[in-house]
Design a protein around this motif. Structure first.
Motif, PDB file in Angstrom:
ATOM      1  N   SER A  61       0.839  -1.197   0.000  1.00  0.00           N
ATOM      2  CA  SER A  61       0.000   0.000   0.000  1.00  0.00           C
ATOM      3  C   SER A  61       0.869   1.240   0.000  1.00  0.00           C
ATOM      4  O   SER A  61       2.051   1.187   0.370  1.00  0.00           O
ATOM      5  CB  SER A  61      -0.908   0.014   1.228  1.00  0.00           C
ATOM      6  OG  SER A  61      -1.762  -1.114   1.253  1.00  0.00           O
ATOM      7  N   ILE A  62       0.256   2.346  -0.404  1.00  0.00           N
ATOM      8  CA  ILE A  62       0.949   3.627  -0.426  1.00  0.00           C
ATOM      9  C   ILE A  62       0.035   4.693   0.144  1.00  0.00           C
ATOM     10  O   ILE A  62      -1.183   4.645  -0.020  1.00  0.00           O
ATOM     11  CB  ILE A  62       1.400   3.985  -1.864  1.00  0.00           C
ATOM     12  CG1 ILE A  62       2.347   5.183  -1.857  1.00  0.00           C
ATOM     13  CG2 ILE A  62       0.217   4.204  -2.803  1.00  0.00           C
ATOM     14  CD1 ILE A  62       3.094   5.375  -3.179  1.00  0.00           C
ATOM     15  N   PHE A  63       0.640   5.638   0.861  1.00  0.00           N
ATOM     16  CA  PHE A  63      -0.094   6.776   1.388  1.00  0.00           C
ATOM     17  C   PHE A  63       0.084   7.931   0.396  1.00  0.00           C
ATOM     18  O   PHE A  63       1.028   7.938  -0.399  1.00  0.00           O
ATOM     19  CB  PHE A  63       0.467   7.130   2.761  1.00  0.00           C
ATOM     20  CG  PHE A  63      -0.462   7.895   3.659  1.00  0.00           C
ATOM     21  CD1 PHE A  63      -0.027   9.041   4.294  1.00  0.00           C
ATOM     22  CD2 PHE A  63      -1.762   7.471   3.879  1.00  0.00           C
ATOM     23  CE1 PHE A  63      -0.870   9.759   5.130  1.00  0.00           C
ATOM     24  CE2 PHE A  63      -2.608   8.174   4.707  1.00  0.00           C
ATOM     25  CZ  PHE A  63      -2.159   9.327   5.339  1.00  0.00           C
ATOM     26  N   TYR A  64      -0.809   8.921   0.453  1.00  0.00           N
ATOM     27  CA  TYR A  64      -0.741  10.017  -0.520  1.00  0.00           C
ATOM     28  C   TYR A  64       0.606  10.741  -0.467  1.00  0.00           C
ATOM     29  O   TYR A  64       1.070  11.301  -1.458  1.00  0.00           O
ATOM     30  CB  TYR A  64      -1.883  10.996  -0.277  1.00  0.00           C
ATOM     31  CG  TYR A  64      -1.640  11.972   0.855  1.00  0.00           C
ATOM     32  CD1 TYR A  64      -1.795  11.579   2.180  1.00  0.00           C
ATOM     33  CD2 TYR A  64      -1.251  13.278   0.597  1.00  0.00           C
ATOM     34  CE1 TYR A  64      -1.572  12.455   3.216  1.00  0.00           C
ATOM     35  CE2 TYR A  64      -1.029  14.171   1.634  1.00  0.00           C
ATOM     36  CZ  TYR A  64      -1.184  13.753   2.945  1.00  0.00           C
ATOM     37  OH  TYR A  64      -0.951  14.621   3.977  1.00  0.00           O
ATOM     38  N   SER A  65       1.251  10.679   0.692  1.00  0.00           N
ATOM     39  CA  SER A  65       2.543  11.345   0.863  1.00  0.00           C
ATOM     40  C   SER A  65       3.669  10.602   0.151  1.00  0.00           C
ATOM     41  O   SER A  65       4.774  11.133  -0.008  1.00  0.00           O
ATOM     42  CB  SER A  65       2.871  11.430   2.353  1.00  0.00           C
ATOM     43  OG  SER A  65       2.931  10.126   2.908  1.00  0.00           O
ATOM     44  N   GLY A  66       3.384   9.369  -0.242  1.00  0.00           N
ATOM     45  CA  GLY A  66       4.396   8.552  -0.907  1.00  0.00           C
ATOM     46  C   GLY A  66       4.988   7.470  -0.028  1.00  0.00           C
ATOM     47  O   GLY A  66       5.754   6.634  -0.507  1.00  0.00           O
ATOM     48  N   ASN A  67       4.661   7.463   1.251  1.00  0.00           N
ATOM     49  CA  ASN A  67       5.124   6.387   2.135  1.00  0.00           C
ATOM     50  C   ASN A  67       4.553   5.058   1.664  1.00  0.00           C
ATOM     51  O   ASN A  67       3.362   4.943   1.383  1.00  0.00           O
ATOM     52  CB  ASN A  67       4.689   6.648   3.571  1.00  0.00           C
ATOM     53  CG  ASN A  67       5.453   7.781   4.216  1.00  0.00           C
ATOM     54  OD1 ASN A  67       6.422   8.292   3.648  1.00  0.00           O
ATOM     55  ND2 ASN A  67       5.033   8.185   5.400  1.00  0.00           N
ATOM     56  N   THR A  68       5.424   4.058   1.584  1.00  0.00           N
ATOM     57  CA  THR A  68       5.003   2.752   1.096  1.00  0.00           C
ATOM     58  C   THR A  68       5.143   1.669   2.162  1.00  0.00           C
ATOM     59  O   THR A  68       5.979   1.768   3.067  1.00  0.00           O
ATOM     60  CB  THR A  68       5.818   2.339  -0.141  1.00  0.00           C
ATOM     61  OG1 THR A  68       7.222   2.467   0.159  1.00  0.00           O
ATOM     62  CG2 THR A  68       5.478   3.196  -1.343  1.00  0.00           C
ATOM     63  N   TYR A  69       4.309   0.655   2.025  1.00  0.00           N
ATOM     64  CA  TYR A  69       4.272  -0.465   2.953  1.00  0.00           C
ATOM     65  C   TYR A  69       4.105  -1.724   2.098  1.00  0.00           C
ATOM     66  O   TYR A  69       3.180  -1.802   1.294  1.00  0.00           O
ATOM     67  CB  TYR A  69       3.089  -0.333   3.923  1.00  0.00           C
ATOM     68  CG  TYR A  69       3.043   0.996   4.616  1.00  0.00           C
ATOM     69  CD1 TYR A  69       2.475   2.102   3.983  1.00  0.00           C
ATOM     70  CD2 TYR A  69       3.567   1.170   5.892  1.00  0.00           C
ATOM     71  CE1 TYR A  69       2.438   3.342   4.597  1.00  0.00           C
ATOM     72  CE2 TYR A  69       3.528   2.404   6.522  1.00  0.00           C
ATOM     73  CZ  TYR A  69       2.972   3.486   5.868  1.00  0.00           C
ATOM     74  OH  TYR A  69       2.932   4.705   6.482  1.00  0.00           O
ATOM     75  N   TYR A  70       5.018  -2.688   2.274  1.00  0.00           N
ATOM     76  CA  TYR A  70       4.996  -3.868   1.423  1.00  0.00           C
ATOM     77  C   TYR A  70       4.882  -5.150   2.249  1.00  0.00           C
ATOM     78  O   TYR A  70       5.380  -5.241   3.360  1.00  0.00           O
ATOM     79  CB  TYR A  70       6.266  -3.939   0.568  1.00  0.00           C
ATOM     80  CG  TYR A  70       6.444  -2.787  -0.396  1.00  0.00           C
ATOM     81  CD1 TYR A  70       7.677  -2.151  -0.529  1.00  0.00           C
ATOM     82  CD2 TYR A  70       5.385  -2.332  -1.174  1.00  0.00           C
ATOM     83  CE1 TYR A  70       7.856  -1.093  -1.422  1.00  0.00           C
ATOM     84  CE2 TYR A  70       5.548  -1.278  -2.057  1.00  0.00           C
ATOM     85  CZ  TYR A  70       6.779  -0.662  -2.180  1.00  0.00           C
ATOM     86  OH  TYR A  70       6.949   0.376  -3.062  1.00  0.00           O
ATOM     87  N   ASN A  71       4.256  -6.166   1.622  1.00  0.00           N
ATOM     88  CA  ASN A  71       4.260  -7.504   2.200  1.00  0.00           C
ATOM     89  C   ASN A  71       5.706  -8.001   2.206  1.00  0.00           C
ATOM     90  O   ASN A  71       6.357  -8.022   1.165  1.00  0.00           O
ATOM     91  CB  ASN A  71       3.373  -8.421   1.346  1.00  0.00           C
ATOM     92  CG  ASN A  71       3.198  -9.801   1.944  1.00  0.00           C
ATOM     93  OD1 ASN A  71       4.102 -10.350   2.553  1.00  0.00           O
ATOM     94  ND2 ASN A  71       2.019 -10.371   1.750  1.00  0.00           N
ATOM     95  N   PRO A  72       6.206  -8.393   3.379  1.00  0.00           N
ATOM     96  CA  PRO A  72       7.615  -8.829   3.440  1.00  0.00           C
ATOM     97  C   PRO A  72       7.956  -9.940   2.447  1.00  0.00           C
ATOM     98  O   PRO A  72       9.089  -9.988   1.948  1.00  0.00           O
ATOM     99  CB  PRO A  72       7.761  -9.317   4.886  1.00  0.00           C
ATOM    100  CG  PRO A  72       6.739  -8.543   5.645  1.00  0.00           C
ATOM    101  CD  PRO A  72       5.578  -8.388   4.699  1.00  0.00           C
ATOM    102  N   SER A  73       6.993 -10.793   2.139  1.00  0.00           N
ATOM    103  CA  SER A  73       7.277 -11.916   1.238  1.00  0.00           C
ATOM    104  C   SER A  73       7.446 -11.481  -0.211  1.00  0.00           C
ATOM    105  O   SER A  73       7.951 -12.236  -1.033  1.00  0.00           O
ATOM    106  CB  SER A  73       6.156 -12.950   1.342  1.00  0.00           C
ATOM    107  OG  SER A  73       4.961 -12.441   0.791  1.00  0.00           O
ATOM    108  N   LEU A  74       7.018 -10.268  -0.529  1.00  0.00           N
ATOM    109  CA  LEU A  74       7.102  -9.770  -1.905  1.00  0.00           C
ATOM    110  C   LEU A  74       7.966  -8.522  -2.030  1.00  0.00           C
ATOM    111  O   LEU A  74       8.222  -8.045  -3.133  1.00  0.00           O
ATOM    112  CB  LEU A  74       5.696  -9.463  -2.438  1.00  0.00           C
ATOM    113  CG  LEU A  74       4.730 -10.635  -2.545  1.00  0.00           C
ATOM    114  CD1 LEU A  74       3.315 -10.121  -2.810  1.00  0.00           C
ATOM    115  CD2 LEU A  74       5.157 -11.581  -3.659  1.00  0.00           C
ATOM    116  N   LYS A  75       8.399  -8.017  -0.902  1.00  0.00           N
ATOM    117  CA  LYS A  75       9.034  -6.698  -0.843  1.00  0.00           C
ATOM    118  C   LYS A  75      10.178  -6.512  -1.828  1.00  0.00           C
ATOM    119  O   LYS A  75      10.339  -5.435  -2.414  1.00  0.00           O
ATOM    120  CB  LYS A  75       9.537  -6.442   0.581  1.00  0.00           C
ATOM    121  CG  LYS A  75      10.087  -5.046   0.811  1.00  0.00           C
ATOM    122  CD  LYS A  75      10.429  -4.830   2.277  1.00  0.00           C
ATOM    123  CE  LYS A  75      10.918  -3.401   2.503  1.00  0.00           C
ATOM    124  NZ  LYS A  75      11.211  -3.137   3.933  1.00  0.00           N
TER     125      LYS A  75
END
Lengths: 117, 111
Positions: free
Chosen positions: A52-66
């Protein structure tokens, strides 16, 4: 009423990069109240959060796919995008984009991406 | 990033009730009142049925209800109808560094 629509190639060759875009209509992607995410569902299987991504550009990824995932956002176009590199047949799935927060998800209709030569 | 545990299947006759469980940990289901449930018919996107454990969005029949006890949330469908036959997924907030926690999914069959 907010709507999300996925777009991109339906067929990707093994080892190449899968690229999808989600276009948001009926609302602004710059809202500070929501994340914009990608979730996939292999045929006959359950839901897997990709990132997922926040409007600010901060991203969050599933560790298994990161190591293979990049999510970006273009607020001027009200779009966000997914890139998944080095794909294999195991990446064949329906890919959904979604707006979400800690309360719930609002889903796009999904798009099937098949990895095959 | 562990999935929440749901039974693979559940079934009931028309008019009966069926309850689906969703078991997590104190870091997700047990730690927050942010459990949501989604209904998915074949070839369709998931649809929100319950949010914040027990709240129903506008348009969702009151036959659908949700609850939580400890680390387990539950979805109950009362007065089963043929159109309730679908896959159901739970989801829970698990903190800002652990987005995207879903259940394993339950296929509900109306006999």
């Amino acid at each position: 009423q907010l709507q999300l629509q996925e777009s991109g190639p339906g067929l990707v060759k093994p080892s190449e990069t899968l690229s999808l875009t989600c276009t948001v209509s009926g609302g602004s992607i710059s809202s500070s109240s929501y994340y914009w995410g990608w979730i996939r569902q292999p045929p006959g299987k359950g839901l897997e959060w990709i990132g997922s991504i926040f409007y600010s550009g901060n991203t969050y990824y599933n560790p298994s796919l990161k190591s293979r995932v990049t999510i970006s956002i273009d607020t001027s176009k009200n779009q966000f995008s997914l890139k998944l590199s080095s794909v294999t047949a195991a990446d064949t799935a329906v890919y959904y984009c979604a707006r979400h927060n800690h309360v719930s998800y609002l889903w796009g209709q999904g798009t099937l991406v098949t990895v095959s030569s | 990033q562990s999935a929440l545990t749901q039974p693979p299947s559940a079934s009931g006759s028309p008019g009966q009730s069926v309850t689906i469980s969703c078991t997590g940990t104190s870091s997700d289901v047990g730690g927050y009142n942010y459990v949501s449930w989604y209904q998915q018919h074949p070839g369709k996107a998931p649809k929100l049925m319950i949010y914040e454990v027990s709240k129903r969005p506008s348009g969702v029949p009151d036959r659908f209800s949700g609850s939580k006890s400890g680390n387990t949330a539950s979805l109950t469908v009362s007065g089963l109808q043929a159109e309730d036959e679908a896959d159901y997924y739970c989801s829970s907030y698990a903190g800002s560094n652990n987005l995207g926690v879903f259940g394993t999914g339950t296929k509900v069959t109306v006999l």
